[in-house]
Each structure stands twice: as structure tokens, then as C-alpha cells.
Scaffold this active site. Structure first.
Site, PDB file in Angstrom:
ATOM      1  N   LYS A  44     -17.082  27.785  10.629  1.00 47.72           N
ATOM      2  CA  LYS A  44     -16.792  29.212  10.458  1.00 47.72           C
ATOM      3  C   LYS A  44     -17.410  29.951  11.638  1.00 47.72           C
ATOM      4  CE  LYS A  44     -20.930  30.561   8.107  1.00 47.72           C
ATOM      5  NZ  LYS A  44     -21.558  31.294   7.045  1.00 47.72           N
ATOM      6  N   CYS A  78     -22.134  23.345   2.478  1.00 50.44           N
ATOM      7  CA  CYS A  78     -22.443  23.771   1.103  1.00 50.44           C
ATOM      8  C   CYS A  78     -21.265  23.675   0.146  1.00 50.44           C
ATOM      9  CB  CYS A  78     -22.986  25.193   1.109  1.00 50.44           C
ATOM     10  SG  CYS A  78     -24.612  25.301   1.834  1.00 50.44           S
ATOM     11  N   GLU A  83     -24.865  30.483   6.591  1.00 52.97           N
ATOM     12  CA  GLU A  83     -25.118  30.192   7.999  1.00 52.97           C
ATOM     13  C   GLU A  83     -24.450  31.280   8.833  1.00 52.97           C
ATOM     14  OE1 GLU A  83     -24.179  26.180   9.115  1.00 52.97           O
ATOM     15  OE2 GLU A  83     -25.117  25.419   7.315  1.00 52.97           O
ATOM     16  N   PHE A 128     -29.487  31.584  -1.151  1.00 48.61           N
ATOM     17  CA  PHE A 128     -28.080  32.004  -1.153  1.00 48.61           C
ATOM     18  C   PHE A 128     -27.637  32.376   0.258  1.00 48.61           C
ATOM     19  CE2 PHE A 128     -29.709  33.033  -5.426  1.00 48.61           C
ATOM     20  CZ  PHE A 128     -28.844  32.283  -6.196  1.00 48.61           C
ATOM     21  N   THR A 140     -30.720  23.078  -2.784  1.00 45.62           N
ATOM     22  CA  THR A 140     -29.707  23.132  -3.849  1.00 45.62           C
ATOM     23  C   THR A 140     -29.722  21.814  -4.597  1.00 45.62           C
ATOM     24  OG1 THR A 140     -28.387  24.603  -2.520  1.00 45.62           O
ATOM     25  CG2 THR A 140     -27.250  23.466  -4.299  1.00 45.62           C
TER      26      THR A 140
HETATM   27  C1  UDX Z   1     -22.261  29.272   1.545  1.00 49.91           C
HETATM   28  C2  UDX Z   1     -22.601  30.425   0.578  1.00 49.91           C
HETATM   29  O1  UDX Z   1     -21.890  31.609   0.971  1.00 49.91           O
HETATM   30  C3  UDX Z   1     -24.084  30.668   0.552  1.00 49.91           C
HETATM   31  O2  UDX Z   1     -24.399  31.691  -0.397  1.00 49.91           O
HETATM   32  C4  UDX Z   1     -24.775  29.373   0.156  1.00 49.91           C
HETATM   33  O3  UDX Z   1     -26.147  29.521   0.068  1.00 49.91           O
HETATM   34  C5  UDX Z   1     -24.407  28.259   1.138  1.00 49.91           C
HETATM   35  O4  UDX Z   1     -22.990  28.123   1.162  1.00 49.91           O
HETATM   36  P1  UDX Z   1     -21.989  28.937   4.179  1.00 49.91           P
HETATM   37  O5  UDX Z   1     -21.530  27.552   3.853  1.00 49.91           O
HETATM   38  O6  UDX Z   1     -23.011  29.119   5.243  1.00 49.91           O
HETATM   39  O7  UDX Z   1     -22.602  29.654   2.875  1.00 49.91           O
HETATM   40  O8  UDX Z   1     -20.710  29.774   4.625  1.00 49.91           O
HETATM   41  P2  UDX Z   1     -19.705  30.842   3.998  1.00 49.91           P
HETATM   42  O9  UDX Z   1     -19.753  32.077   4.818  1.00 49.91           O
HETATM   43  O10 UDX Z   1     -19.877  30.995   2.557  1.00 49.91           O
HETATM   44  O11 UDX Z   1     -18.294  30.112   4.310  1.00 49.91           O
HETATM   45  C6  UDX Z   1     -17.981  28.840   3.772  1.00 49.91           C
HETATM   46  C7  UDX Z   1     -16.584  28.416   4.177  1.00 49.91           C
HETATM   47  O12 UDX Z   1     -15.594  29.210   3.528  1.00 49.91           O
HETATM   48  C8  UDX Z   1     -16.270  28.519   5.660  1.00 49.91           C
HETATM   49  O13 UDX Z   1     -15.559  27.361   6.070  1.00 49.91           O
HETATM   50  C9  UDX Z   1     -15.387  29.743   5.771  1.00 49.91           C
HETATM   51  O14 UDX Z   1     -14.511  29.671   6.863  1.00 49.91           O
HETATM   52  C10 UDX Z   1     -14.644  29.684   4.456  1.00 49.91           C
HETATM   53  N1  UDX Z   1     -14.154  30.992   3.976  1.00 49.91           N
HETATM   54  C11 UDX Z   1     -15.050  31.965   3.631  1.00 49.91           C
HETATM   55  C12 UDX Z   1     -12.789  31.203   3.826  1.00 49.91           C
HETATM   56  O15 UDX Z   1     -11.957  30.320   4.117  1.00 49.91           O
HETATM   57  N2  UDX Z   1     -12.366  32.407   3.334  1.00 49.91           N
HETATM   58  C13 UDX Z   1     -13.227  33.398   2.967  1.00 49.91           C
HETATM   59  O16 UDX Z   1     -12.746  34.460   2.516  1.00 49.91           O
HETATM   60  C14 UDX Z   1     -14.617  33.187   3.129  1.00 49.91           C
END
Ligand code: UDX
Length: 432
Positions: free
Chosen positions: A320, A260, A155, A152, A121
Site C-alpha cells: 500500500k 496483518c 503501516e 491498531f 496480535t
Molecule cells: C492494518 C490495520 O488497518 C491496522 O489497524 C492493524 O493494526 C494492522 O493492519 P496495515 O496492514 O498497515 O494496517 O494497512 P491498511 O492501511 O489497513 O491497509 C491494508 C490493505 O488494505 C492494503 O493492502 C491496502 O491497499 C488495502 N486497502 C485498504 C484497500 O484495498 N482498500 C481500502 O479501502 C483500504
């Protein structure tokens, strides 16, 4: 296709393994010789569902190999993917030094046409800079193309996201690399969008910032819902069924973390400022996320009154579910805040305890507990800090009986407030 992937972190390793799975021949390169040795001996440095099997299968099939030598990776491959870290700098800008040094390394090994693909990124216009750098340091003067192909993957769902992507974005500055890029991605069966490189780079930051915005929107609604006596889960469910909005990434809780969203938001705000636009909307997204944690800590303080010498159980340390990653984890942030107030902690996570020990050392107030159902023993309160689904299987009767006072703060809205009250808990969640 023959492919080299430079950098075997989350993105590089999963991408390499998935490319091998669909039949390409992949060489994964990493400067860290001990990591390469671990991978060569069948070990996996990260926890990611499905990855270990995938790596083992493709190594055995001869489609996936590892080397510390960039030159070797390049010599064997038609297409070179760059998947090295782009960490944040203190001012929110992006540290491009790994990308720049890989570009120079690639330049020194190029002896005939190659496609160089940036998967990390990166700020918009990085593709142009990479091309400039390679041209400057390439003594052979051979032709090459630089392509932007942002990842995209989430994790915890990385293999699934890569094998079944919603879309593949390919940013090019000439048509020459398009056919090869399409050939690489054809087996995945996803729509392929071909754009210029600057647009492709922006798609990544635009998408992640929008997802973070959705979460902050849900968290702001949670504040209103608490004040109004409404239920944020009902509100977001009702909103999300509108197909223009969609139900995902509207889960209110402790806020977003990880490697991210926080980083990409800061980077996008920074890039926008450099381009002459003050992206105040995204600053507010950050602020709501920060406030959400402060609000939750205050909730705990208001209920327990004094945190000093209180014993608090923490379920969840990863940022998460489905990952062992604790980078920018709201759960770890919460632990530090509670420790600073003088509380002592009993902590548990299904996968992240090893990694957590480095940032939340055992002793000095923190005890790691190996059994989820034993975390609450002797505690004044229990906190759910990560949305691991297995926490809903907690033995609630045993938990309640083992606590000094049966207070549960559910930072991820995993339980039903009515049911928790019936079981005798003093229960607080977010926006309900
Ligand atoms: C993210 C993007 O989704 C992905 O497309 C990109 O390439 C990298 O960044 P990631 O960081 O692995 O992925 O996790 P993601 O599932 O998106 O969750 C990110 C954070 O948001 C977590 O802390 C999660 O707990 C939080 N979250 C997610 C919420 O608080 N509420 C939600 O509804 C969804």
C-alpha cells in the site's frame, strides 16, 4: 513510567519511540544484535514517516535506548511490552513460539512485581497462556500481571496512529495494573477501554476482520458495477456518507495485502473453528480478495491477448502507499503472475524497491527503473498496482508518447476514466 519493549519491529519500535516522545523512559530490546547496533548508531531498519526524527530526538533526550539483553530491559522497567512477531503457520494458525520463548525469558529475569503487556496480535486466551508460562518458569515466585493491549497502527501512518489513537484497549485479569496502564496512555488523550483479557484479544481480530470485510464488500460491489455500467467510487461514496457505515476502507482495487489483514483473517477463522464456530462470512471475505486479483489479471490478458514477450510497466510494489513493506503485497503477486505468463516487467516504487528485490529479483524478466516517468518507455501496457498518491503526478503526455501501445490498467482507481480517454489512453480500472 519506565518501560521495556521486547521486539523492535514495526510495532515495537514505533510504540517505543512514541512512549518516549510523551515522556516515558523506554528500553527497546531485540535479540538481533545487528539491529540493535544499527539503532544505537542512529540507523532505522524500516521506512515509516516521522519515525527517524522521533527516534533521534528521544535517543538524544536520553528517554530511548536499545539493548540486546532482555534481562537488562526488565531490570530497568516497571512495565514490559511484548511486541514480537506472531507469523502465520501453513494451516492459517498462528506461530506462538516467539511469544512463548519471550514469556520464559521474562520469567527467568523477574525479581519483583512487573506488568507484562502483550501488544502483538494474538489468538484469544494468549494472555492466560503467557501468565501460566511465566508462573511455571519463574523461580523467584514474585507477583506479576499480564495485560492485553492490542495495537491498531497502520503501516505508513504508524506514528500518527499511535500519537492520536481512536481508542486504547486494556485487557486485564485484575485491577492492580490498570492505574499504571492508564498513566502510560494518559498523554495520548484517547478514550481508554478496560476489558477482560479475552475480550481485548478478540477486539483486535474482530476489528481487522471487519475492515477486511469492508474492503471485500467494496470489491464485490466493483464486480456488480462493472457488469451494470455503474461507478463503484460513486456507490461507495454514497454509502460511506451514511454515518453508520463511514467512508473509510471502502476503496475497491486489487484487494488487501500486507502483514496483518491476510494473516489476521486466517487466524480468526482458525480460532473460531477451534472454538466450534465455522466463520463462513470471513472465508468469503478471503475468497473475494483472491478473486479480485484473478479478475484483474484476466482483464490484462483479455486486452493484451498474449502476455508472452509483452513489456509491462508496473507502478507500485509496496502492499500500500507510504510504506516500503512488500509482505503479502498484491503488487508483487501481480508481478509474479505476469512473469509466469511470459511478460517482462519494468517496475518502480517510491520506497519499496530495495525490499522488493529480495522477492522479485532483478533480471529474469524484471527491470528496476529509478524514474517514475520512465517506467512506461517501450511498454505494451502500464499498470498502477499501489495507491501511492504521487502516481497521480505522472507525466501522462510523456508516458503515452513513450509507450508502444498506450494501455493503462489502473488497479487502484487513481485516474479519471474520462480524462484518460481524452489523453488517448486505452484505460481500464476497477468497478468503473
Ligand atoms: C492494518 C490495520 O488497518 C491496522 O489497524 C492493524 O493494526 C494492522 O493492519 P496495515 O496492514 O498497515 O494496517 O494497512 P491498511 O492501511 O489497513 O491497509 C491494508 C490493505 O488494505 C492494503 O493492502 C491496502 O491497499 C488495502 N486497502 C485498504 C484497500 O484495498 N482498500 C481500502 O479501502 C483500504
Amino acid at each position: 513510567m519506565t518501560i521495556a519493549i521486547i521486539g523492535t519491529g514495526y510495532v515495537g519500535l514505533v510504540t517505543g519511540a512514541c512512549f518516549a516522545e510523551v515522556g516515558h523512559t523506554v528500553t527497546c530490546v531485540d535479540a538481533d544484535a545487528s539491529k540493535v547496533a544499527l539503532l544505537q548508531s542512529g540507523g532505522i531498519p524500516i521506512f515509516e514517516p516521522g519515525l527517524e526524527d522521533l527516534v533521534r530526538r528521544n535517543v538524544a533526550a536520553g528517554r530511548l535506548s536499545f539493548t540486546p539483553s532482555t534481562a537488562e530491559g526488565i531490570a530497568r522497567s516497571q512495565v514490559i511490552f511484548i511486541a514480537v512477531p506472531t507469523p502465520p503457520l501453513p494451516d492459517g494458525a498462528v506461530d506462538m513460539s516467539f511469544i512463548e520463548s519471550v514469556a520464559r525469558e521474562i520469567a527467568s529475569s523477574l525479581d519483583s512485581y512487573r506488568i507484562i503487556v502483550d501488544k502483538s496480535t494474538v489468538p484469544v486466551k494468549t494472555g492466560e497462556k503467557v501468565a501460566e508460562t511465566i508462573k511455571r518458569y519463574c523461580r523467584s515466585g514474585v507477583a506479576f500481571d499480564v495485560v492485553s493491549n492490542p495495537e491498531f497502527l497502520r503501516e505508513g501512518f504508524a506514528v500518527e496512529d499511535l500519537m492520536k489513537p481512536d481508542r486504547v484497549v486494556i485487557g486485564v485479569s485484575s485491577q492492580r495494573p490498570v492505574a499504571a496502564m492508564k498513566e502510560i496512555y494518559a498523554p495520548f488523550g484517547a478514550p481508554i477501554i478496560v476489558t477482560d483479557t479475552n475480550s481485548a484479544e478478540l477486539i483486535k481480530h474482530a476489528a481487522n476482520s471487519f475492515l477486511a470485510l469492508k474492503i471485500s464488500y467494496a470489491n464485490a460491489l466493483a464486480v456488480i458495477c462493472e457488469a451494470a455500467g455503474a461507478n463503484v467510487q460513486e456507490v461507495t461514496r454514497g454509502m460511506g456518507l451514511d454515518s453508520r457505515i463511514g467512508p473509510r476502507f471502502l476503496q475497491a482495487g486489487l484487494g488487501f495485502g500486507g502483514s496483518c489483514f491476510p494473516k489476521d483473517l486466517s487466524a480468526f477463522i482458525n480460532i473460531s473453528a477451534q472454538l466450534g464456530y465455522e466463520f463462513r462470512l470471513l472465508r468469503e471475505v478471503q475468497q473475494i480478495n483472491a478473486d479480485q486479483m484473478a479478475r484483474f489479471v484476466k482483464k490484462i490478458q483479455d486486452t493484451l491477448w498474449v502476455l508472452k514477450e509483452k513489456k509491462i510497466g508496473i507502478l507500485g510494489l509496496a502492499f500500500k502507499q507510504n510504506t516500503d513493506d512488500v509482505r503479502s503485497s498484491p503488487a508483487i503477486d501481480l508481478c509474479h503472475r505476469l512473469l509466469r505468463e511470459g511478460a517482462s516487467l519494468r517496475v518502480y516504487d517510491p520506497q519499496a524497491m530495495d525490499k522488493a528485490r529480495a522477492v522479485l529479483p532483478e533480471g529474469s524478466g524484471t527491470t528496476y527503473v529509478m524514474d517514475m516517468d520512465a517506467v512506461a518507455e517501450g511498454c505494451d501496457a502500464l499498470v498502477i498496482a499501489t495507491e501511492w498518491p504521487q502516481f497521480t503526478q505522472l507525466d501522462l503526455v510523456r508516458t503515452r508518447a513513450s509507450m508502444t501501445t498506450p494501455i493503462l490498467f489502473d488497479g487502484r482507481n487513481l485516474f479519471d476514466p474520462v480524462e484518460m480517454k481524452r489523453l488517448g489512453f486505452i484505460y481500464q480500472s476497477v468497478g468503473r
